[in-house]
Design an enzyme around this catalytic site. Structure first.
Site: not given
Ligand code: ACM
Ligand code: ZN
Length: 521
Positions: A204, A276, A340
């Site tokens: 991440d 991410h 995201e």
């Molecule tokens: C997430 O909680 N961004 C998959």
């Protein structure tokens, strides 16, 4: 006198009836509740003299697992033999006469002399052993002397089978790092509750946690951050000033995958893309849009810098990484994230814009789909399937992708209608990083409220699906994101007992579920 005597007798019998009525129904402490349980009044006394009768060598690993458990917890070890002894009690492990391919099912029938465990598959036998373990006394190491323990096990006849095929728990080891031993402990909890998937969030913005031999900077740079935000991020937030880092070597990963395998848990690694990914581009900025100077992130949220899909070398880089990942994880699925992803940089990146034109894409959402489909093609060529968060639906789903529905259930419903496999993991109630009570003393959490009863009441298959669509719902998963979970004790605090409730959602037939009874168990 006679009248007094008969009055006494009547009173006595009334009292007996009343007493009988008050005798509580025997509640065996089993979670998840098996499909069928019939308790009996017999007790099986397990001692060092009890034998394990093994008629099929294929079950040796599970017999060894049971023995190891007994040794660790009660300091006894049972002898394994090939035939039923003339005297003494024994645990008989065998296969059923009829084999229908129900590999996760098992039967456990018990009386004071014999404990009969029947299963077709090693996983079924393993679940039978986990059930047996739950019936053993809680007091461990009953004697310091080897072989002195006497375990009184209440008898029951049990026929068991799971409800869903994907019974998952996730752990974010990027935001905070958990040691190999802690991850193993987590896997022990999963095994206890008959989960069969460990979704391991390994990369991440805040840390890259898996050693990749071809790209050492991923761990020398990407696994380290210079400090961490204190509390919730804001313009006025303070930082702790303490360097933070950690990663798993490939040897660590193999050890954990093996440990999970013994427990019939498949490890699904998550290698996040295209968003991410700040820790990765901090190490290798040439695969971002701006080739800037980035640092592994010290705060939480959604970073703007990530991989550049306009650059062919980004895909070569990711394919090299995934090739090593495929060799480490024998399971069918690789989780590629997909959630995201900020598209801001893509909008102004000449290479990304050229890609959109060349591939006749409509917009950046379709560029993300192009990205995922290209990665899917590579992973399919390695014999793997991809699973991603529900954003991978935006701009069109890659041909064979499975979807993990987290922003509610809509993504899961849409994917199932398109005949794609789905794992349900909606924030409400599957995110165990949300608060579990309204007590002011709760440690800071990310927000949201998912109390135990709402987890227990969860129904993974959405009502709106027709039967032929519902078959694509493989199961569900509980997620433990760790922005605010800084140590393993807190992982335990946040995941328990919600993990127990979810295990019953995924295993027990819905008509057998009963919250009051669950709490009692
Ligand atoms: C997430 O909680 N961004 C998959
Ligand atoms: Zn770009």
């Amino acid at each position: 006198m006679k009248r007094i005597l008969s009055l006494l007798l009547i009173l006595l019998s009334v009292a007996t009836v009343a007493q009988k009525q008050e005798t509580p129904v025997k509640v065996l402490p089993l979670i998840p509740l098996p499909k069928e349980v019939t308790p009996s009044s017999d007790v099986f006394t397990l001692t060092a003299k009890t034998l394990i009768v093994l008629t099929n060598e294929k079950f040796k690993p599970e017999a060894d697992y049971l023995n190891k458990y007994l040794k660790t917890n009660y300091n006894i070890e049972l002898q394994i033999v090939a035939s039923v002894p003339n005297d003494g009690n024994y645990i008989f492990i065998t296969q059923p006469d009829f084999q229908g391919g129900f590999l996760e099912n098992y039967d456990l029938s018990m009386n004071q002399n014999q404990l009969l465990l029947t299963a077709e598959g090693n996983e079924g036998l393993f679940y039978g052993i986990e059930t047996l373990i739950q019936l053993m006394p809680l007091e461990k190491s009953l004697s310091g002397v080897l072989g002195d323990a006497e375990l009184k096990i209440p008898c029951a006849n049990i026929k068991d089978a799971p409800r869903y095929q994907w019974r998952g728990m996730h752990l974010d080891c990027s935001r905070h790092f958990f040691s190999k031993e802690e991850v193993k402990k987590y896997l022990d909890y999963l095994a206890m509750y008959k989960f069969n998937v460990f979704h391991w969030h390994l990369t991440d913005d805040q840390g890259w946690r898996v050693e990749i031999k071809k790209y050492p900077l991923l761990t020398t740079i990407g696994s380290q951050r210079k400090e961490t935000v204190i509390g919730h991020p804001s313009d006025t937030a303070h930082y702790d000033g303490k360097p933070y880092g950690g990663f798993y070597t490939q040897e660590d990963i193999k050890e954990i995958v093996t440990y999970a395998g013994v427990r019939h848990i498949t490890v699904v690694p998550e290698i996040e893309m295209p968003g991410h990914s700040l820790a990765a581009v901090a190490a290798y900025p040439q695969f971002s849009c701006n080739n800037g100077h980035y640092e592994t992130w010290t705060t939480w949220g959604q970073s703007l810098d990530n991989y550049c899909p306009g650059n062919d070398s980004t895909f070569l880089f990711l394919e090299d990484i995934l090739s090593e990942v495929c060799n480490l994880f024998p399971g069918m699925y690789i989780h590629i994230g997909g959630d995201e992803c900020a598209k801001d940089r893509w909008k102004t990146c000449p290479k990304c814009q050229k890609r959109i034109v060349d591939e006749k894409l409509k917009n950046e959402n379709e560029l993300q789909s192009y990205f995922i489909a290209r990665i899917e093609k590579y992973l399919n060529s390695k014999g793997k399937q991809i699973i991603g968060w529900d954003e991978i639906l935006e701009g069109g789903l890659a041909p064979n992708a499975a979807v993990m529905s987290w922003r509610g259930t809509k993504g899961g419903v849409t994917a199932a209608k398109q005949k794609h496999n789905v794992v349900m993991s909606p924030g409400k109630p599957c995110y165990f990083d949300h608060y579990q009570s309204k007590d002011k003393k709760e440690p800071p959490a990310i927000g949201g409220f998912n109390p135990l009863d709402s987890v227990y009441a969860y129904k993974p298959t959405p009502q709106s699906l027709k039967e032929n669509e519902a078959q694509y719902i493989m199961g569900a998963q509980g997620n433990v994101w760790t922005e605010y979970i800084t140590d393993f004790k807190s992982v335990e605090y946040m995941s328990m007992p919600r993990m127990a409730a979810l295990s019953e959602v995924l295993w027990t037939p819905s008509e057998k579920k009963d919250y009051k009874n669950f709490i009692e168990r």
